[in-house]
Write a protein that holds these residues in place. Structure first.
Motif, PDB file in Angstrom:
ATOM      1  N   ARG A 115       0.862  -1.185   0.000  1.00  0.00           N
ATOM      2  CA  ARG A 115       0.000   0.000   0.000  1.00  0.00           C
ATOM      3  C   ARG A 115       0.896   1.231   0.000  1.00  0.00           C
ATOM      4  NH1 ARG A 115      -3.700   0.111   4.874  1.00  0.00           N
ATOM      5  NH2 ARG A 115      -1.735   0.413   5.961  1.00  0.00           N
ATOM      6  N   TRP A 116       0.548   2.244  -0.783  1.00  0.00           N
ATOM      7  CA  TRP A 116       1.297   3.495  -0.802  1.00  0.00           C
ATOM      8  C   TRP A 116       0.787   4.349   0.345  1.00  0.00           C
ATOM      9  CZ3 TRP A 116       5.574   5.103  -2.892  1.00  0.00           C
ATOM     10  CH2 TRP A 116       5.859   6.470  -2.934  1.00  0.00           C
ATOM     11  N   GLN A 117       1.654   4.684   1.271  1.00  0.00           N
ATOM     12  CA  GLN A 117       1.251   5.436   2.466  1.00  0.00           C
ATOM     13  C   GLN A 117       2.393   6.330   2.917  1.00  0.00           C
ATOM     14  OE1 GLN A 117      -0.481   3.008   5.570  1.00  0.00           O
ATOM     15  NE2 GLN A 117       0.445   4.277   7.125  1.00  0.00           N
ATOM     16  N   GLY A 118       2.116   7.602   3.067  1.00  0.00           N
ATOM     17  CA  GLY A 118       3.117   8.530   3.572  1.00  0.00           C
ATOM     18  C   GLY A 118       4.364   8.633   2.708  1.00  0.00           C
ATOM     19  N   GLY A 119       4.190   8.485   1.401  1.00  0.00           N
ATOM     20  CA  GLY A 119       5.329   8.625   0.499  1.00  0.00           C
ATOM     21  C   GLY A 119       6.189   7.384   0.365  1.00  0.00           C
ATOM     22  N   TRP A 153       2.086   4.645 -10.952  1.00  0.00           N
ATOM     23  CA  TRP A 153       1.433   3.373 -10.653  1.00  0.00           C
ATOM     24  C   TRP A 153       0.146   3.663  -9.904  1.00  0.00           C
ATOM     25  CZ3 TRP A 153       3.239  -1.417 -12.135  1.00  0.00           C
ATOM     26  CH2 TRP A 153       4.472  -1.402 -12.784  1.00  0.00           C
ATOM     27  N   VAL A 154      -0.932   2.953 -10.262  1.00  0.00           N
ATOM     28  CA  VAL A 154      -2.253   3.168  -9.670  1.00  0.00           C
ATOM     29  C   VAL A 154      -2.712   1.868  -9.019  1.00  0.00           C
ATOM     30  CG1 VAL A 154      -4.656   3.750 -10.182  1.00  0.00           C
ATOM     31  CG2 VAL A 154      -2.826   4.885 -11.429  1.00  0.00           C
ATOM     32  N   TRP A 155      -3.270   1.977  -7.791  1.00  0.00           N
ATOM     33  CA  TRP A 155      -3.791   0.801  -7.098  1.00  0.00           C
ATOM     34  C   TRP A 155      -5.208   0.513  -7.577  1.00  0.00           C
ATOM     35  CZ3 TRP A 155      -2.639  -3.462  -4.936  1.00  0.00           C
ATOM     36  CH2 TRP A 155      -3.561  -4.154  -4.150  1.00  0.00           C
ATOM     37  N   VAL A 156      -5.442  -0.716  -8.049  1.00  0.00           N
ATOM     38  CA  VAL A 156      -6.773  -1.170  -8.438  1.00  0.00           C
ATOM     39  C   VAL A 156      -7.244  -2.081  -7.319  1.00  0.00           C
ATOM     40  CG1 VAL A 156      -8.108  -2.437 -10.158  1.00  0.00           C
ATOM     41  CG2 VAL A 156      -6.103  -1.084 -10.876  1.00  0.00           C
ATOM     42  N   ARG A 157      -8.263  -1.627  -6.584  1.00  0.00           N
ATOM     43  CA  ARG A 157      -8.741  -2.368  -5.411  1.00  0.00           C
ATOM     44  C   ARG A 157      -9.276  -3.741  -5.790  1.00  0.00           C
ATOM     45  NH1 ARG A 157     -12.530   0.792  -1.353  1.00  0.00           N
ATOM     46  NH2 ARG A 157     -13.399  -1.259  -1.576  1.00  0.00           N
ATOM     47  N   GLY A 158      -9.125  -4.694  -4.849  1.00  0.00           N
ATOM     48  CA  GLY A 158      -9.741  -5.994  -5.037  1.00  0.00           C
ATOM     49  C   GLY A 158     -11.253  -5.826  -5.014  1.00  0.00           C
ATOM     50  N   HIS A 159     -11.964  -6.651  -5.784  1.00  0.00           N
ATOM     51  CA  HIS A 159     -13.414  -6.499  -5.858  1.00  0.00           C
ATOM     52  C   HIS A 159     -14.070  -7.790  -6.337  1.00  0.00           C
ATOM     53  CE1 HIS A 159     -11.838  -5.513  -9.857  1.00  0.00           C
ATOM     54  NE2 HIS A 159     -12.954  -6.020 -10.312  1.00  0.00           N
ATOM     55  N   TRP A 160     -15.355  -7.854  -6.161  1.00  0.00           N
ATOM     56  CA  TRP A 160     -16.139  -8.997  -6.624  1.00  0.00           C
ATOM     57  C   TRP A 160     -16.651  -8.705  -8.023  1.00  0.00           C
ATOM     58  CZ3 TRP A 160     -15.886 -13.412  -4.163  1.00  0.00           C
ATOM     59  CH2 TRP A 160     -15.524 -13.413  -2.813  1.00  0.00           C
ATOM     60  N   ALA A 161     -16.515  -9.672  -8.925  1.00  0.00           N
ATOM     61  CA  ALA A 161     -17.001  -9.510 -10.294  1.00  0.00           C
ATOM     62  C   ALA A 161     -17.864 -10.715 -10.669  1.00  0.00           C
ATOM     63  CB  ALA A 161     -15.818  -9.398 -11.245  1.00  0.00           C
ATOM     64  N   ARG A 162     -18.775 -10.519 -11.592  1.00  0.00           N
ATOM     65  CA  ARG A 162     -19.649 -11.624 -12.048  1.00  0.00           C
ATOM     66  C   ARG A 162     -18.947 -12.508 -13.033  1.00  0.00           C
ATOM     67  NH1 ARG A 162     -24.781 -12.288 -10.683  1.00  0.00           N
ATOM     68  NH2 ARG A 162     -25.700 -10.614  -9.553  1.00  0.00           N
ATOM     69  N   HIS A 202     -16.909 -13.821  -8.389  1.00  0.00           N
ATOM     70  CA  HIS A 202     -15.563 -14.320  -8.095  1.00  0.00           C
ATOM     71  C   HIS A 202     -14.705 -13.130  -7.664  1.00  0.00           C
ATOM     72  CE1 HIS A 202     -15.013 -13.020 -12.292  1.00  0.00           C
ATOM     73  NE2 HIS A 202     -13.745 -12.838 -11.965  1.00  0.00           N
ATOM     74  N   TRP A 203     -13.727 -13.411  -6.827  1.00  0.00           N
ATOM     75  CA  TRP A 203     -12.878 -12.369  -6.266  1.00  0.00           C
ATOM     76  C   TRP A 203     -11.758 -12.011  -7.248  1.00  0.00           C
ATOM     77  CZ3 TRP A 203     -13.018  -8.687  -2.966  1.00  0.00           C
ATOM     78  CH2 TRP A 203     -11.849  -8.071  -2.516  1.00  0.00           C
ATOM     79  N   VAL A 204     -11.627 -10.732  -7.546  1.00  0.00           N
ATOM     80  CA  VAL A 204     -10.538 -10.213  -8.374  1.00  0.00           C
ATOM     81  C   VAL A 204      -9.570  -9.531  -7.410  1.00  0.00           C
ATOM     82  CG1 VAL A 204      -9.890  -8.651 -10.239  1.00  0.00           C
ATOM     83  CG2 VAL A 204     -12.103  -9.851 -10.319  1.00  0.00           C
ATOM     84  N   THR A 205      -8.368 -10.073  -7.301  1.00  0.00           N
ATOM     85  CA  THR A 205      -7.376  -9.559  -6.361  1.00  0.00           C
ATOM     86  C   THR A 205      -6.923  -8.157  -6.757  1.00  0.00           C
ATOM     87  OG1 THR A 205      -6.614 -11.806  -5.979  1.00  0.00           O
ATOM     88  CG2 THR A 205      -5.128 -10.047  -5.335  1.00  0.00           C
ATOM     89  N   GLY A 206      -6.738  -7.306  -5.754  1.00  0.00           N
ATOM     90  CA  GLY A 206      -6.226  -5.967  -6.007  1.00  0.00           C
ATOM     91  C   GLY A 206      -4.814  -6.042  -6.570  1.00  0.00           C
ATOM     92  N   HIS A 207      -4.452  -5.044  -7.357  1.00  0.00           N
ATOM     93  CA  HIS A 207      -3.122  -5.049  -7.973  1.00  0.00           C
ATOM     94  C   HIS A 207      -2.703  -3.634  -8.377  1.00  0.00           C
ATOM     95  CE1 HIS A 207      -6.037  -5.349 -11.246  1.00  0.00           C
ATOM     96  NE2 HIS A 207      -5.153  -4.696 -11.981  1.00  0.00           N
ATOM     97  N   TRP A 208      -1.414  -3.465  -8.552  1.00  0.00           N
ATOM     98  CA  TRP A 208      -0.873  -2.193  -9.037  1.00  0.00           C
ATOM     99  C   TRP A 208      -0.808  -2.252 -10.550  1.00  0.00           C
ATOM    100  CZ3 TRP A 208      -0.192   2.080  -6.280  1.00  0.00           C
ATOM    101  CH2 TRP A 208      -0.131   1.958  -4.890  1.00  0.00           C
ATOM    102  N   ALA A 209      -1.224  -1.158 -11.216  1.00  0.00           N
ATOM    103  CA  ALA A 209      -1.188  -1.076 -12.671  1.00  0.00           C
ATOM    104  C   ALA A 209      -0.433   0.190 -13.084  1.00  0.00           C
ATOM    105  CB  ALA A 209      -2.613  -1.043 -13.224  1.00  0.00           C
ATOM    106  N   ARG A 210       0.357   0.076 -14.103  1.00  0.00           N
ATOM    107  CA  ARG A 210       1.119   1.227 -14.594  1.00  0.00           C
ATOM    108  C   ARG A 210       0.192   2.153 -15.369  1.00  0.00           C
ATOM    109  NH1 ARG A 210       6.446   1.735 -14.714  1.00  0.00           N
ATOM    110  NH2 ARG A 210       7.263   3.480 -15.903  1.00  0.00           N
ATOM    111  N   ARG A 211       0.245   3.436 -15.062  1.00  0.00           N
ATOM    112  CA  ARG A 211      -0.532   4.461 -15.774  1.00  0.00           C
ATOM    113  C   ARG A 211       0.432   5.586 -16.118  1.00  0.00           C
ATOM    114  NH1 ARG A 211      -3.793   0.944 -15.524  1.00  0.00           N
ATOM    115  NH2 ARG A 211      -5.956   1.030 -14.899  1.00  0.00           N
ATOM    116  N   GLY A 212       0.955   5.555 -17.342  1.00  0.00           N
ATOM    117  CA  GLY A 212       1.961   6.541 -17.737  1.00  0.00           C
ATOM    118  C   GLY A 212       3.201   6.350 -16.891  1.00  0.00           C
ATOM    119  N   PRO A 213       3.730   7.432 -16.324  1.00  0.00           N
ATOM    120  CA  PRO A 213       4.944   7.299 -15.508  1.00  0.00           C
ATOM    121  C   PRO A 213       4.657   6.853 -14.066  1.00  0.00           C
ATOM    122  CG  PRO A 213       4.289   9.585 -15.619  1.00  0.00           C
ATOM    123  CD  PRO A 213       3.333   8.823 -16.512  1.00  0.00           C
TER     124      PRO A 213
END
Length: 105
Positions: free
Chosen positions: A62-66, A96-105, A83-94
């Protein structure tokens, strides 16, 4: 009390009310976490024995306090038809963005 003082107090009250309304609506929305560099490698974490009615969500950085901070894995209650989709970090340009874990159909 002078009219100008009353007007000033009324303006301050309206400004404060607007600030609280904006904060309340922002908290209802999902927070987007952006980090300037890639997370460290995922830590090995022993997965506990299966638990009926739950799915294991692995630990993550988790990104916290720099800086990145490790968050241990935890159980998520199963949702029937999802089904559970695990959270993960994804590159967005220069960054990184956290994509939260979530339930999907």
């Amino acid at each position: 009390m002078k009219l100008s003082t009353r007007l000033l107090i009324a303006q301050l009250a309206l400004a404060a009310a607007g600030t609280f309304a904006a904060a309340a609506s922002a908290s209802a929305q999902e927070v987007v976490v952006v980090a300037p560099n890639a997370p460290p490698p995922v830590r090995y974490e022993a997965v506990p024995a299966a638990r009926t009615g739950y799915v294991w969500d692995h630990g993550h950085w988790r990104w916290q306090g720099g800086r990145y901070v490790w968050v241990a894995g935890h159980w998520e209650r199963v949702r029937i038809g999802y089904h559970w989709v695990t959270g993960h970090w994804a590159r967005r340009g220069p960054n990184w963005v956290w994509v939260r874990g979530h339930w999907a159909r």
